[in-house]
Design a protein around this motif. Structure first.
Motif, PDB file in Angstrom:
ATOM      1  N   MET A 206       0.833  -1.202   0.000  1.00 23.23           N
ATOM      2  CA  MET A 206       0.000   0.000   0.000  1.00 23.23           C
ATOM      3  C   MET A 206       0.867   1.251   0.000  1.00 23.23           C
ATOM      4  SD  MET A 206      -2.667  -1.286   2.933  1.00 23.23           S
ATOM      5  CE  MET A 206      -3.551   0.264   3.093  1.00 23.23           C
ATOM      6  N   LYS A 207       0.233   2.359  -0.368  1.00 24.14           N
ATOM      7  CA  LYS A 207       0.945   3.634  -0.266  1.00 24.14           C
ATOM      8  C   LYS A 207       1.065   3.996   1.212  1.00 24.14           C
ATOM      9  CE  LYS A 207       0.850   8.289  -2.247  1.00 24.14           C
ATOM     10  NZ  LYS A 207       2.221   8.255  -2.794  1.00 24.14           N
ATOM     11  N   MET A 208       2.265   4.339   1.604  1.00 19.95           N
ATOM     12  CA  MET A 208       2.533   4.642   3.018  1.00 19.95           C
ATOM     13  C   MET A 208       2.552   6.152   3.236  1.00 19.95           C
ATOM     14  SD  MET A 208       3.174   1.849   4.854  1.00 19.95           S
ATOM     15  CE  MET A 208       1.638   1.345   4.123  1.00 19.95           C
ATOM     16  N   ASN A 209       1.817   6.579   4.253  1.00 18.16           N
ATOM     17  CA  ASN A 209       1.815   8.006   4.556  1.00 18.16           C
ATOM     18  C   ASN A 209       1.625   8.216   6.060  1.00 18.16           C
ATOM     19  OD1 ASN A 209       1.401  10.754   4.797  1.00 18.16           O
ATOM     20  ND2 ASN A 209       0.185  10.894   2.921  1.00 18.16           N
ATOM     21  N   MET A 210       2.731   8.275   6.758  1.00 15.05           N
ATOM     22  CA  MET A 210       2.673   8.369   8.219  1.00 15.05           C
ATOM     23  C   MET A 210       1.995   9.650   8.689  1.00 15.05           C
ATOM     24  SD  MET A 210       3.800   5.599   9.313  1.00 15.05           S
ATOM     25  CE  MET A 210       3.524   4.626   7.850  1.00 15.05           C
ATOM     26  N   GLN A 211       2.278  10.748   8.010  1.00 11.87           N
ATOM     27  CA  GLN A 211       1.710  12.018   8.474  1.00 11.87           C
ATOM     28  C   GLN A 211       0.200  12.031   8.300  1.00 11.87           C
ATOM     29  OE1 GLN A 211       4.082  15.664   7.813  1.00 11.87           O
ATOM     30  NE2 GLN A 211       5.422  14.315   6.606  1.00 11.87           N
ATOM     31  N   ASP A 212      -0.274  11.350   7.273  1.00 14.86           N
ATOM     32  CA  ASP A 212      -1.712  11.282   7.069  1.00 14.86           C
ATOM     33  C   ASP A 212      -2.355  10.311   8.059  1.00 14.86           C
ATOM     34  OD1 ASP A 212      -4.137  11.863   5.575  1.00 14.86           O
ATOM     35  OD2 ASP A 212      -4.021   9.759   4.949  1.00 14.86           O
ATOM     36  N   LEU A 213      -1.758   9.153   8.260  1.00 10.07           N
ATOM     37  CA  LEU A 213      -2.324   8.180   9.216  1.00 10.07           C
ATOM     38  C   LEU A 213      -2.284   8.746  10.633  1.00 10.07           C
ATOM     39  CD1 LEU A 213      -0.812   4.713   8.172  1.00 10.07           C
ATOM     40  CD2 LEU A 213      -3.121   5.567   7.724  1.00 10.07           C
ATOM     41  N   ASP A 214      -1.227   9.503  10.918  1.00  5.56           N
ATOM     42  CA  ASP A 214      -1.066  10.169  12.214  1.00  5.56           C
ATOM     43  C   ASP A 214      -0.872   9.198  13.385  1.00  5.56           C
ATOM     44  OD1 ASP A 214      -0.757  12.560  13.581  1.00  5.56           O
ATOM     45  OD2 ASP A 214      -2.824  12.499  14.316  1.00  5.56           O
ATOM     46  N   CYS A 215      -0.580   7.932  13.085  1.00  9.56           N
ATOM     47  CA  CYS A 215      -0.368   6.972  14.180  1.00  9.56           C
ATOM     48  C   CYS A 215       0.933   7.313  14.909  1.00  9.56           C
ATOM     49  CB  CYS A 215      -0.309   5.553  13.636  1.00  9.56           C
ATOM     50  SG  CYS A 215       0.969   5.315  12.411  1.00  9.56           S
ATOM     51  N   ASP A 216       1.077   6.770  16.111  1.00 11.79           N
ATOM     52  CA  ASP A 216       2.243   7.100  16.929  1.00 11.79           C
ATOM     53  C   ASP A 216       3.435   6.211  16.608  1.00 11.79           C
ATOM     54  OD1 ASP A 216       1.072   9.059  19.145  1.00 11.79           O
ATOM     55  OD2 ASP A 216      -0.435   7.576  18.568  1.00 11.79           O
ATOM     56  N   PHE A 217       3.143   4.933  16.321  1.00 16.23           N
ATOM     57  CA  PHE A 217       4.192   3.965  16.019  1.00 16.23           C
ATOM     58  C   PHE A 217       3.747   3.119  14.829  1.00 16.23           C
ATOM     59  CE2 PHE A 217       3.890   4.547  20.636  1.00 16.23           C
ATOM     60  CZ  PHE A 217       5.170   5.005  20.941  1.00 16.23           C
ATOM     61  N   TYR A 218       4.711   2.752  13.988  1.00 15.78           N
ATOM     62  CA  TYR A 218       4.384   1.906  12.834  1.00 15.78           C
ATOM     63  C   TYR A 218       5.552   0.947  12.610  1.00 15.78           C
ATOM     64  CZ  TYR A 218       1.917   0.986   8.400  1.00 15.78           C
ATOM     65  OH  TYR A 218       1.187   0.412   7.380  1.00 15.78           O
ATOM     66  N   ALA A 219       5.265  -0.357  12.630  1.00 12.02           N
ATOM     67  CA  ALA A 219       6.330  -1.358  12.506  1.00 12.02           C
ATOM     68  C   ALA A 219       6.343  -1.943  11.098  1.00 12.02           C
ATOM     69  CB  ALA A 219       6.124  -2.466  13.527  1.00 12.02           C
ATOM     70  N   ILE A 220       7.536  -2.016  10.523  1.00  7.77           N
ATOM     71  CA  ILE A 220       7.692  -2.507   9.144  1.00  7.77           C
ATOM     72  C   ILE A 220       8.719  -3.637   9.110  1.00  7.77           C
ATOM     73  CG2 ILE A 220       8.589  -1.887   6.850  1.00  7.77           C
ATOM     74  CD1 ILE A 220       7.453   0.929   7.324  1.00  7.77           C
ATOM     75  N   SER A 221       8.411  -4.653   8.321  1.00  2.00           N
ATOM     76  CA  SER A 221       9.316  -5.778   8.134  1.00  2.00           C
ATOM     77  C   SER A 221       9.962  -5.643   6.760  1.00  2.00           C
ATOM     78  CB  SER A 221       8.508  -7.065   8.234  1.00  2.00           C
ATOM     79  OG  SER A 221       9.244  -8.120   7.693  1.00  2.00           O
ATOM     80  N   CYS A 222      11.270  -5.476   6.707  1.00  2.00           N
ATOM     81  CA  CYS A 222      11.929  -5.195   5.423  1.00  2.00           C
ATOM     82  C   CYS A 222      11.994  -6.417   4.507  1.00  2.00           C
ATOM     83  CB  CYS A 222      13.321  -4.648   5.671  1.00  2.00           C
ATOM     84  SG  CYS A 222      13.264  -3.095   6.587  1.00  2.00           S
ATOM     85  N   HIS A 223      12.079  -7.620   5.104  1.00  2.00           N
ATOM     86  CA  HIS A 223      12.217  -8.796   4.233  1.00  2.00           C
ATOM     87  C   HIS A 223      10.912  -9.144   3.520  1.00  2.00           C
ATOM     88  CE1 HIS A 223      10.147 -11.875   6.694  1.00  2.00           C
ATOM     89  NE2 HIS A 223      10.557 -11.153   7.718  1.00  2.00           N
ATOM     90  N   LYS A 224       9.814  -8.558   3.973  1.00  2.00           N
ATOM     91  CA  LYS A 224       8.553  -8.761   3.237  1.00  2.00           C
ATOM     92  C   LYS A 224       8.406  -7.711   2.138  1.00  2.00           C
ATOM     93  CE  LYS A 224       6.091 -10.248   7.414  1.00  2.00           C
ATOM     94  NZ  LYS A 224       6.196 -11.704   7.444  1.00  2.00           N
ATOM     95  N   MET A 225       9.360  -6.796   2.097  1.00  2.00           N
ATOM     96  CA  MET A 225       9.281  -5.631   1.203  1.00  2.00           C
ATOM     97  C   MET A 225      10.395  -5.672   0.185  1.00  2.00           C
ATOM     98  SD  MET A 225       8.710  -2.072   3.162  1.00  2.00           S
ATOM     99  CE  MET A 225       8.312  -0.702   2.082  1.00  2.00           C
ATOM    100  N   TYR A 226      10.735  -6.892  -0.262  1.00  2.00           N
ATOM    101  CA  TYR A 226      11.787  -7.080  -1.261  1.00  2.00           C
ATOM    102  C   TYR A 226      13.157  -6.678  -0.720  1.00  2.00           C
ATOM    103  CZ  TYR A 226       7.365  -7.221  -3.588  1.00  2.00           C
ATOM    104  OH  TYR A 226       6.072  -7.524  -3.873  1.00  2.00           O
ATOM    105  N   GLY A 227      13.268  -6.693   0.592  1.00  2.00           N
ATOM    106  CA  GLY A 227      14.536  -6.334   1.224  1.00  2.00           C
ATOM    107  C   GLY A 227      15.149  -7.520   1.945  1.00  2.00           C
ATOM    108  N   PRO A 228      16.305  -7.283   2.559  1.00  2.00           N
ATOM    109  CA  PRO A 228      17.031  -8.370   3.236  1.00  2.00           C
ATOM    110  C   PRO A 228      16.349  -8.808   4.537  1.00  2.00           C
ATOM    111  CG  PRO A 228      18.395  -6.398   2.951  1.00  2.00           C
ATOM    112  CD  PRO A 228      17.003  -6.007   2.649  1.00  2.00           C
TER     113      PRO A 228
END
Lengths: 405, 153
Positions: A206-228
């Motif tokens: 999805m398109k990520m937009n922290m300032q719009d979501l305004d949540c306090d914390f957001y956890a991301i997993s890089c290996h699910k995102m074509y990363g190591p």
């Protein structure tokens, strides 16, 4: 970069797996890696390696810059306000543990409540459980509706005047439900409650937009995102990172160390103790680049088309039961087949080269609620095609034949 | 044998017609097994006679085809075996499914060995080995009067 040709960017698809072309439908578990990411790791180790942030020699400075470049790239990709709101961790699990631990330490006391949902992955439940054990915190669960979905109202019902934090998934890894995070955050903030979002499944799709979501914390997993592997991101609003105590102590996160006291470093170092997953961080910049080249709008459209196509196929397939029919759904097709255990399904599909996941997908609470011990799950990535879904369906039919269903 | 053939065989034989399914009244030993990963559950019932021979054996359970077929095959061939022989067969079966190429025992007929060898198809899949061995661990625990539920996790 054209999505139709994207498979070529992923070397894994050049090889046969047990003499089959690989049909990889397990991206919710972990995504495959484009060559640019693999190459970046190789190049860093062979030409540019040094530890970051310590030494003053050329390689150390260059490595530090590369490391920090990824932080900026992530900030931009998820539209965070400050670069220092990006903390690297060893995974999304550690990101959530970091918050549960430090927020719990500072703000939670016996009788306080944490609100989760029945959709949560174990990584967004188990870390909070420790607080239940150690501090006598109560954990409440917002209940799913008959579609495997959670609405704003479902959350609202469970908020009490003792709710101190809400921790929820953005996109369920089983039912595919996409939760209305912005609305939930708005509601929570109106009651003074911070919100942590488990973005493991949403960030790659999805398109990520922290300032719009305004949540306090957001956890991301890089290996699910074509990363190591071995890398995650914790986004946290600066006010929290300034306010919360450090999570781990060690080198790199300190300011002054004396025999009688220690002062801690500034952000982002405060939360990055010890030598970090340097090569992974640097290579993750290439994953972000890769996603930017595709364009998140194109990615969303491609995966939505596939999801609709796959849902249609499986719905038409007798005795296949899809799990979850949420209002907004992303990238996963979980299902059961009457009379065939999901592990048997996965094993037989595997013989045809179709890689899916079977089990409770680290969501035992949800499976208990659904009355299932396990389910089968095909999940999508940018490299999938309608062809892959046709093969999935064909292989499911083989499976039914073997079991006389 | 590849796994697809394994499935074809065991499902034809035991999936449709599991042997010794259901509890019987006068059992004198029992044990439960659980494989949390698959959710496989098995409850094994056993009657040892005064000469320590398996007079009757049955199971209740739910789970994947491999765990159910394995329980079905096992209960079939354990009938009439002495406690000592049963223990040896369990040991040799577990050896085979984990690493060895055959079942090294004189206590089984060739056709019985062939059936068990077919389960060896899961050898390279540690997660599925747990399914195939669940009922065997449960039987072992019943013979030892081990009170706790066994788990293959």
């Amino acid at each position: 970069m054209k999505i139709e040709n994207i498979k070529k960017e992923f070397p894994i698809f050049n090889n046969k797996v047990q003499n089959n072309d690989l049909v990889y439908l397990d991206s919710a578990n972990s995504s495959q890696k484009p060559l640019v990411v693999v190459d970046r790791i190789y190049d860093f180790y062979t030409k540019e390696f040094s530890n970051v942030g310590r030494s003053v020699h050329y390689l150390a400075v260059a490595a530090t810059n590369l490391y920090e470049n990824t932080r900026s790239a992530v900030q931009k990709y998820i539209n965070a306000k400050h670069k220092n709101e990006i903390v690297f961790t060893k995974g999304a699990t550690e990101a959530i543990n970091l918050v549960a631990n430090t927020f719990g330490q500072k703000y939670l006391k016996e009788g306080d409540e944490i609100l989760l949902t029945e959709l949560e992955h174990h990584s967004n439940y188990v870390p909070w459980h420790y607080l239940r054990k150690n501090k006598g915190i109560k954990i409440n669960f917002a209940e799913i509706d008959e579609h495997g979905d959670i609405s704003l109202e479902d959350i609202e019902k469970q908020i009490t005047n003792r709710t101190k934090i809400i921790a929820i998934t953005h996109l369920s890894n089983v039912t595919g439900a996409i939760l209305p995070i912005k609305e939930i955050t708005e509601l929570a903030h109106s009651k003074g409650i911070p919100v942590l979002v488990d973005g493991c499944q949403s960030a790659p799709h999805m398109k990520m937009n922290m300032q719009d979501l305004d949540c306090d914390f957001y956890a991301i997993s890089c290996h699910k995102m074509y990363g190591p592997t071995g890398l995650g991101v914790l986004y946290a609003k600066k006010k929290w990172l300034d306010d919360l105590p450090p999570y781990q102590g060690g080198g790199g996160m300190i300011n002054e160390v004396k025999k009688d006291d220690i002062s801690f470093g500034e952000l982002p170092n405060k939360f990055e103790a010890g030598t970090m997953a340097t090569a992974q961080v640097i290579a993750f910049n290439e994953s972000i680049n890769f996603l930017n080249k595709i364009g998140v709008e194109n990615l969303v459209k491609h995966e939505n088309d596939l999801l609709n196509y796959g849902e249609e196929l499986l719905r038409k397939n007798n005795s296949v039961k899809l799990i979850g029919n949420p209002r907004k759904k992303g990238a996963v097709l979980s299902f059961t087949i009457d009379g065939i255990h999901p592990h048997d399904i996965a094993t037989i599909l595997d013989e045809d080269g179709v890689a899916i996941r079977a089990g409770h997908h680290c969501c035992q609470i949800l499976h208990d609620k659904l009355g299932l011990t396990a389910s089968a799950r095909a999940s999508l990535g940018v490299y999938n095609s309608k062809d892959d879904l046709d093969k999935l369906n064909e292989s499911i039919n083989n499976c039914k034949k073997i079991f006389n269903k | 044998m590849n796994l697809k053939e394994l499935y074809q065989e065991i499902i034809l034989d035991h999936g449709k017609n599991p042997r010794n399914l259901g509890k019987f009244d006068n059992f004198n030993k029992d044990a439960k097994g659980h494989n949390p990963l698959c959710g496989d559950k098995v409850h094994l019932f056993l009657k040892l006679d005064e000469n320590k021979k398996v007079n009757d054996i049955s199971f209740e359970g739910e789970g994947c085809a491999i765990s159910m077929a394995s329980a079905s095959i096992m209960t079939d061939l354990m009938k009439g075996k002495s406690e000592k022989d049963a223990k040896e067969i369990i040991e040799k079966f577990l050896d085979m499914i984990k690493e060895k190429d055959d079942i090294d025992t004189k206590l089984l007929e060739e056709d019985e060995k062939t059936k068990l060898m077919s389960l060896g198809g899961v050898k390279n899949y540690p997660m599925r080995v747990k399914c195939a061995t669940l009922s065997w661990h449960a039987l072992s625990s019943a013979l030892e009067d081990f009170q706790k539920e066994v788990t293959t996790e």
